[in-house]
Design a protein around this motif. Structure first.
Motif, PDB file in Angstrom:
ATOM      1  N   UNK B 221     -32.237  28.462  18.782  1.00  0.00           N
ATOM      2  CA  UNK B 221     -33.569  28.033  19.214  1.00  0.00           C
ATOM      3  C   UNK B 221     -33.792  26.583  18.777  1.00  0.00           C
ATOM      4  N   UNK B 222     -34.281  25.767  19.703  1.00  0.00           N
ATOM      5  CA  UNK B 222     -34.695  24.401  19.337  1.00  0.00           C
ATOM      6  C   UNK B 222     -36.214  24.338  19.362  1.00  0.00           C
ATOM      7  N   UNK B 223     -36.783  23.837  18.284  1.00  0.00           N
ATOM      8  CA  UNK B 223     -38.237  23.736  18.197  1.00  0.00           C
ATOM      9  C   UNK B 223     -38.625  22.263  18.188  1.00  0.00           C
ATOM     10  N   UNK B 224     -39.490  21.880  19.109  1.00  0.00           N
ATOM     11  CA  UNK B 224     -40.013  20.508  19.072  1.00  0.00           C
ATOM     12  C   UNK B 224     -41.405  20.602  18.457  1.00  0.00           C
ATOM     13  N   UNK B 225     -41.496  20.132  17.224  1.00  0.00           N
ATOM     14  CA  UNK B 225     -42.698  20.342  16.416  1.00  0.00           C
ATOM     15  C   UNK B 225     -43.464  19.021  16.294  1.00  0.00           C
ATOM     16  N   UNK B 226     -44.178  18.690  17.352  1.00  0.00           N
ATOM     17  CA  UNK B 226     -44.839  17.374  17.415  1.00  0.00           C
ATOM     18  C   UNK B 226     -45.808  17.160  16.250  1.00  0.00           C
ATOM     19  N   UNK B 227     -46.549  18.196  15.889  1.00  0.00           N
ATOM     20  CA  UNK B 227     -47.575  18.036  14.856  1.00  0.00           C
ATOM     21  C   UNK B 227     -47.163  18.634  13.519  1.00  0.00           C
ATOM     22  N   UNK B 228     -45.897  18.904  13.347  1.00  0.00           N
ATOM     23  CA  UNK B 228     -45.364  19.497  12.100  1.00  0.00           C
ATOM     24  C   UNK B 228     -46.101  20.774  11.727  1.00  0.00           C
TER      25      UNK B 228
END
Lengths: 178, 352
Positions: B221-228
């Motif tokens: 799984x790749x997570x793009x965590x813009x806002x942490x």
């Protein structure tokens, strides 16, 4: 026995002169080191956008490992501040900075004016926006630069003076006591 | 009545929002003499009064800080407004604290939660919030500083909304079967109004998909965590367990991050929080072209709500998502209202 005592005394006086000269040279080296450290800190803050504890830890660790002897202390200072910031969440930053700088000064020689500059930067570090950080660090570096310039010319003459005085005082002692 | 609340001087200091360090020596002497003459019975120096005041502020700040750290005590939200009592929402109910907030307290609290590094949160603050260690989100209200019609920063911060992040192991167990078909994960969109637990649910689903579960084997799984907010990375380490096969791109804009992750990490599943822009839609299309499955969240009251928003309507028409999980706040955050298929038909089953 008498001659040995005289030689030892003369040696001690000469050594004191050399020690004094060493302290002056060390003050300059510490200041040069702080200039490099704060420049690195500026890069970490402005371009790395690192939070203060992270920036301090990174720069402190780097300089602690690079230096030897008493020159490890400035690096250790930043590491200790970063560690305390991590542990003491509710502590006020300027107080941590002040306490640690004052603890470091016991082990590292520093002129009074330079110490004041160092304490002042702790009052504003981390406060407000990036532009303010940049200006405040630039202001500190400007003052350090001026201090280094003054100290460079002073160090040369003072080092020679202290060493010569030490050696002369040693010789004088020998002459007087013999 | 405590001494600190009895003098005019105190009100002056409080009104001006001054602190000991901000006063000059002359100010201290002048104000101290004034105080001594007017109230000679109470022989207290100005600095002492200010220290008491500062102590009180710090104690309040420490108390709020403690509450932020006590996510196990079911605190959902802490509201701090200057000149108003601090309000806490716990299990959907509001509680009023005995102490009042003031601008100095808000300033100290902000300094503390940003690790004395407000400059590092400038970009986030422009959007009106910042995310701190632990994934807690701090909403900010104050006076906006504009530069060419764009918000440069916020000043005179007068209110904070601290939303406590929760990891809730097991909360997705009852819905996970609905997100798989013949052992294959379906593109899923979590829909709920703010504070109904969609981020918490997404985290748990990511963990189950990554580690593997009864309905499907573990997937990258790749997570793009813009806002942490999803992984709460701190110094590069995930603070929240998102599973052993999860890679996180932290602090990166969603659209950009998704394309980067596709190129660099070859994910089987892509997870993002709060989609809604045209760029997001374009990036999601690219992700799907690569055969990647999607887990995402969006603000909305129900599936019908999605049809009212242009980008989301396009997604629905394209049948981009095969499952919609709708969450609600009542009776408690994380309550599953229903699971819908790609045609937006409600699936049978007891998911709540």
């Amino acid at each position: 026995m008498r001659y040995a005592g005289i030689v030892l005394m003369a040696g001690a006086v000469t050594g004191a002169g050399w020690y004094g000269a060493g302290i002056i040279r060390m003050k300059l080296e510490v200041l040069l080191l702080f200039r490099r450290m704060i420049s690195h800190l500026k890069d970490r803050i402005l371009y790395g956008n690192d939070p203060l504890p992270e920036a301090l830890l990174h720069v402190g660790t780097w300089f602690e490992h690079q230096q030897i002897g008493r020159l490890k202390e400035p690096g250790k200072l930043l590491v200790r501040i970063a560690e305390r910031m991590d542990k003491e969440h509710t502590a006020i930053f300027r107080e941590i900075w002040e306490e640690e700088v004052k603890a470091m000064i016991k082990k590292t020689p520093m002129a009074e004016g330079d110490l004041r500059n160092l304490l002042e930067i702790g009052e504003n570090l981390g406060y407000a926006d990036r532009v303010m950080q940049e200006r405040m660090i630039a202001f500190y570096l400007e003052r350090v630069e001026a201090s280094i310039d003054a100290m460079r010319t002073e160090t040369e003459t003072k080092t020679k003076l202290y060493r010569s005085l030490g050696a002369a005082a040693g010789l004088f002692l020998i002459v007087v006591l013999i | 009545m405590p001494i600190i609340q009895s003098g005019k001087l105190h009100h002056h200091i409080k009104k001006q929002n001054l602190r000991i360090q901000e006063l000059s020596a002359a100010d201290k002497t002048a104000a101290g003499s004034f105080f001594f003459l007017k109230r000679s019975v109470i022989n207290l120096s100005l600095s002492h009064i200010l220290e008491v005041e500062e102590d009180r502020t710090m104690r309040t700040v420490e108390k709020i800080w403690e509450m932020i750290g006590q996510s196990g005590k079911n605190i959902e939200e802490i509201r701090v407004r200057a000149g108003r009592p601090v309000l806490i929402r716990r299990e959907g109910k509001e509680e009023q604290m005995e102490f009042e907030a003031d601008p100095a307290m808000i300033r100290e609290l902000l300094a503390m939660i940003s690790h004395h590094s407000l400059y590092a949160f400038e970009d986030e603050m422009r959007q009106g919030f910042l995310t701190i260690t632990g994934g807690h989100r701090i909403g900010i209200a104050g006076k906006a500083v504009l530069e060419e019609k764009e918000i440069r920063s916020l000043k005179e911060i007068s209110a904070l909304n601290i939303r406590i992040s929760h990891s809730c192991r097991g909360c997705a167990d009852r819905i996970i079967s609905g997100l798989y078909k013949q052992g294959e994960l379906l593109n899923t969109l979590f829909v709920s109004p703010p504070g109904a637990g969609k981020t918490t649910m997404l985290r748990e689903v990511i963990r189950l998909v990554s580690d593997g579960n009864t309905f499907g084997k573990g997937a990258t799984v790749s997570v793009v965590d813009e806002r942490s907010e999803l992984a709460s990375c701190y110094r590069g380490v995930q603070q929240i367990d998102l599973g052993m096969r999860t890679d996180v791109m932290d602090g990166c804009p969603k659209a950009l991050g998704m394309l980067m992750m596709i190129r660099s990490m070859s994910p089987e599943v892509m997870a993002v929080d709060e989609i809604g822009t045209m760029e997001d839609l374009e990036a999601l299309r690219d992700v799907m072209k690569c055969g990647c499955k999607i887990l995402a969240t969006v603000h909305g009251a129900d599936v019908e709500d999605l049809k009212k928003k242009r980008v989301l309507r396009e997604m629905a028409e394209e049948k981009m998502f095969e499952r919609y999980v709708v969450l609600k706040r009542i009776p408690s955050p994380g309550t599953v209202d229903g699971i819908y298929d790609g045609e937006m038909q409600r699936l049978k089953g007891d998911w709540a």
